[in-house]
Design a protein around this motif. Structure first.
Motif, PDB file in Angstrom:
ATOM      1  N   ALA A  72       0.815  -1.214   0.000  1.00 11.58           N
ATOM      2  CA  ALA A  72       0.000   0.000   0.000  1.00 11.58           C
ATOM      3  C   ALA A  72       0.846   1.260   0.000  1.00 11.58           C
ATOM      4  O   ALA A  72       0.515   2.246  -0.662  1.00 11.58           O
ATOM      5  CB  ALA A  72      -0.936   0.003   1.208  1.00 11.58           C
ATOM      6  N   GLN A  73       1.943   1.241   0.722  1.00 15.04           N
ATOM      7  CA  GLN A  73       2.790   2.432   0.796  1.00 15.04           C
ATOM      8  C   GLN A  73       3.401   2.769  -0.558  1.00 15.04           C
ATOM      9  O   GLN A  73       3.514   3.944  -0.926  1.00 15.04           O
ATOM     10  CB  GLN A  73       3.894   2.234   1.844  1.00 15.04           C
ATOM     11  CG  GLN A  73       3.389   2.140   3.279  1.00 15.04           C
ATOM     12  CD  GLN A  73       2.580   3.356   3.703  1.00 15.04           C
ATOM     13  OE1 GLN A  73       2.853   4.480   3.291  1.00 15.04           O
ATOM     14  NE2 GLN A  73       1.562   3.135   4.523  1.00 15.04           N
ATOM     15  N   LYS A  74       3.773   1.762  -1.313  1.00 13.71           N
ATOM     16  CA  LYS A  74       4.325   2.007  -2.650  1.00 13.71           C
ATOM     17  C   LYS A  74       3.261   2.589  -3.577  1.00 13.71           C
ATOM     18  O   LYS A  74       3.549   3.480  -4.390  1.00 13.71           O
ATOM     19  CB  LYS A  74       4.890   0.705  -3.242  1.00 13.71           C
ATOM     20  CG  LYS A  74       6.166   0.230  -2.560  1.00 13.71           C
ATOM     21  CD  LYS A  74       6.714  -1.026  -3.221  1.00 13.71           C
ATOM     22  CE  LYS A  74       8.012  -1.458  -2.547  1.00 13.71           C
ATOM     23  NZ  LYS A  74       8.567  -2.703  -3.157  1.00 13.71           N
ATOM     24  N   VAL A  79       0.592   7.658  -6.086  1.00 11.18           N
ATOM     25  CA  VAL A  79      -0.483   8.648  -6.049  1.00 11.18           C
ATOM     26  C   VAL A  79       0.083  10.023  -5.730  1.00 11.18           C
ATOM     27  O   VAL A  79      -0.288  11.029  -6.339  1.00 11.18           O
ATOM     28  CB  VAL A  79      -1.557   8.267  -5.002  1.00 11.18           C
ATOM     29  CG1 VAL A  79      -2.612   9.357  -4.886  1.00 11.18           C
ATOM     30  CG2 VAL A  79      -2.215   6.939  -5.376  1.00 11.18           C
ATOM     31  N   GLU A  80       0.996  10.071  -4.785  1.00  9.05           N
ATOM     32  CA  GLU A  80       1.584  11.349  -4.382  1.00  9.05           C
ATOM     33  C   GLU A  80       2.401  11.973  -5.508  1.00  9.05           C
ATOM     34  O   GLU A  80       2.352  13.182  -5.727  1.00  9.05           O
ATOM     35  CB  GLU A  80       2.468  11.151  -3.149  1.00  9.05           C
ATOM     36  CG  GLU A  80       2.924  12.442  -2.508  1.00  9.05           C
ATOM     37  CD  GLU A  80       3.495  12.220  -1.123  1.00  9.05           C
ATOM     38  OE1 GLU A  80       3.507  13.163  -0.321  1.00  9.05           O
ATOM     39  OE2 GLU A  80       3.940  11.076  -0.828  1.00  9.05           O
ATOM     40  N   ARG A  81       3.115  11.140  -6.264  1.00  6.75           N
ATOM     41  CA  ARG A  81       3.977  11.655  -7.340  1.00  6.75           C
ATOM     42  C   ARG A  81       3.198  12.002  -8.599  1.00  6.75           C
ATOM     43  O   ARG A  81       3.485  12.991  -9.268  1.00  6.75           O
ATOM     44  CB  ARG A  81       5.065  10.627  -7.692  1.00  6.75           C
ATOM     45  CG  ARG A  81       6.153  10.470  -6.664  1.00  6.75           C
ATOM     46  CD  ARG A  81       7.379   9.800  -7.280  1.00  6.75           C
ATOM     47  NE  ARG A  81       7.041   8.549  -7.952  1.00  6.75           N
ATOM     48  CZ  ARG A  81       7.056   7.357  -7.365  1.00  6.75           C
ATOM     49  NH1 ARG A  81       7.368   7.264  -6.085  1.00  6.75           N
ATOM     50  NH2 ARG A  81       6.760   6.268  -8.045  1.00  6.75           N
ATOM     51  N   HIS A  82       2.212  11.157  -8.938  1.00  9.04           N
ATOM     52  CA  HIS A  82       1.571  11.278 -10.247  1.00  9.04           C
ATOM     53  C   HIS A  82       0.068  11.569 -10.193  1.00  9.04           C
ATOM     54  O   HIS A  82      -0.582  11.593 -11.250  1.00  9.04           O
ATOM     55  CB  HIS A  82       1.775   9.992 -11.049  1.00  9.04           C
ATOM     56  CG  HIS A  82       3.210   9.632 -11.264  1.00  9.04           C
ATOM     57  ND1 HIS A  82       4.054  10.375 -12.047  1.00  9.04           N
ATOM     58  CD2 HIS A  82       3.947   8.577 -10.782  1.00  9.04           C
ATOM     59  CE1 HIS A  82       5.253   9.811 -12.062  1.00  9.04           C
ATOM     60  NE2 HIS A  82       5.219   8.730 -11.296  1.00  9.04           N
ATOM     61  N   GLY A  83      -0.489  11.786  -9.013  1.00  9.74           N
ATOM     62  CA  GLY A  83      -1.937  11.937  -8.880  1.00  9.74           C
ATOM     63  C   GLY A  83      -2.543  12.987  -9.792  1.00  9.74           C
ATOM     64  O   GLY A  83      -3.627  12.793 -10.341  1.00  9.74           O
ATOM     65  N   PRO A 115      -2.082  10.924   0.524  1.00  6.44           N
ATOM     66  CA  PRO A 115      -2.347  10.380  -0.819  1.00  6.44           C
ATOM     67  C   PRO A 115      -3.686   9.651  -0.916  1.00  6.44           C
ATOM     68  O   PRO A 115      -4.390   9.780  -1.921  1.00  6.44           O
ATOM     69  CB  PRO A 115      -1.172   9.419  -1.056  1.00  6.44           C
ATOM     70  CG  PRO A 115      -0.066   9.959  -0.204  1.00  6.44           C
ATOM     71  CD  PRO A 115      -0.770  10.460   1.036  1.00  6.44           C
ATOM     72  N   PHE A 116      -4.048   8.907   0.132  1.00  8.36           N
ATOM     73  CA  PHE A 116      -5.335   8.207   0.074  1.00  8.36           C
ATOM     74  C   PHE A 116      -6.481   9.215   0.129  1.00  8.36           C
ATOM     75  O   PHE A 116      -7.482   9.081  -0.588  1.00  8.36           O
ATOM     76  CB  PHE A 116      -5.468   7.208   1.227  1.00  8.36           C
ATOM     77  CG  PHE A 116      -6.698   6.334   1.105  1.00  8.36           C
ATOM     78  CD1 PHE A 116      -6.714   5.248   0.247  1.00  8.36           C
ATOM     79  CD2 PHE A 116      -7.851   6.611   1.828  1.00  8.36           C
ATOM     80  CE1 PHE A 116      -7.851   4.452   0.109  1.00  8.36           C
ATOM     81  CE2 PHE A 116      -8.987   5.838   1.707  1.00  8.36           C
ATOM     82  CZ  PHE A 116      -8.985   4.743   0.840  1.00  8.36           C
ATOM     83  N   GLN A 117      -6.343  10.241   0.965  1.00  8.02           N
ATOM     84  CA  GLN A 117      -7.361  11.284   1.016  1.00  8.02           C
ATOM     85  C   GLN A 117      -7.480  11.982  -0.340  1.00  8.02           C
ATOM     86  O   GLN A 117      -8.574  12.373  -0.758  1.00  8.02           O
ATOM     87  CB  GLN A 117      -7.004  12.304   2.102  1.00  8.02           C
ATOM     88  CG  GLN A 117      -6.990  11.744   3.517  1.00  8.02           C
ATOM     89  CD  GLN A 117      -8.358  11.297   3.999  1.00  8.02           C
ATOM     90  OE1 GLN A 117      -9.351  11.986   3.770  1.00  8.02           O
ATOM     91  NE2 GLN A 117      -8.425  10.162   4.671  1.00  8.02           N
TER      92      GLN A 117
END
Length: 235
Positions: A72-74, A79-83, A115-117
């Protein structure tokens, strides 16, 4: 309080905290209102649209690698880099993949992460751009993850209410059982509509799905005997 996370306050804060100069608006649901200032990071590409599908090979590769890792962390790092460059399918794939990994369910490090939010914000603010299949899979994934976010569930259910009459058996199943896993019901009107449509496509449900639907109605204290009659066993 139910064991699942209830995050209406957190969601309203997340969606409102990025722009102090934005005007205040109100989003209304049956019996629920959410004060939200418009704008989150997702507003940078919504409602104009998600990223173009022209050349997303880099993101496709990154997502596949993260999803295949079952880490999940990966996936959150992607998501954080490419969201900001995600397409609709990327948002759904990332969100629903989390639900396939048992270590994600109820994991505050995952479900409370920025990132999940961000993924949740993308779903909420792009609701009209997703299909019934995609949105009901989000509801089902939220149930599996024990992620009881009032705004996500109510706003998504409100959007789906417009097209319950066209849903497939699988979509109805994911919607009803996903909400039931969280003991969350946006309104009795929605579940009445699910029941009416289920009766029309009853032959498309497996025996196991019919039992699960009856349990879902019973768990939410709706008339499970009526849903059972609407889904007679095949002879």
């Amino acid at each position: 309080m139910h064991k699942a996370f209830r995050l209406v306050g957190r969601r309203a804060w997340s969606l409102s905290s990025y722009s102090q100069q934005a005007s205040q608006t109100q989003f209304f649901l049956p019996c629920v209102s959410y004060p939200v200032k418009a704008c989150s990071p997702v507003c940078q590409f919504l409602p104009q649209g998600f990223a173009s599908s022209a050349d997303n090979s880099k993101i496709d590769q990154a997502l596949k690698k993260a999803i295949d890792s079952h880490d999940a962390q990966k996936l959150l790092e992607v998501v954080e880099r490419h969201g900001k460059e995600f397409r609709e399918t990327d948002v759904i794939n990332a969100f629903t993949s989390m639900a396939k990994w048992k270590d994600s369910a109820g994991n505050t490090d995952v479900l409370h992460s920025k990132p999940f939010q961000t993924l949740v914000d993308m779903v909420i603010m792009g609701l009209k751009r997703f299909s019934n299949s995609e949105l009901t899979s989000v509801i089902k994934a939220a149930g599996t993850l024990q992620f009881d976010d009032d705004m996500l569930l109510d706003r998504t259910s409100q959007q789906l209410m417009l097209s319950v009459h066209k849903m497939s058996a699988e979509e109805l199943y994911n919607l009803a059982t996903g909400l039931a896993e969280l003991e969350h019901s946006p309104s009795v009107i929605l579940f009445d509509a699910i029941q009416d449509r289920a009766a029309q496509v009853s032959d498309d449900f497996s025996p196991e799905q019919k039992k699960d639907l009856e349990k879902a109605y019973q768990k939410l204290e709706y008339d499970h005997e009526t849903i059972s009659k609407a889904l007679p066993d095949k002879k």
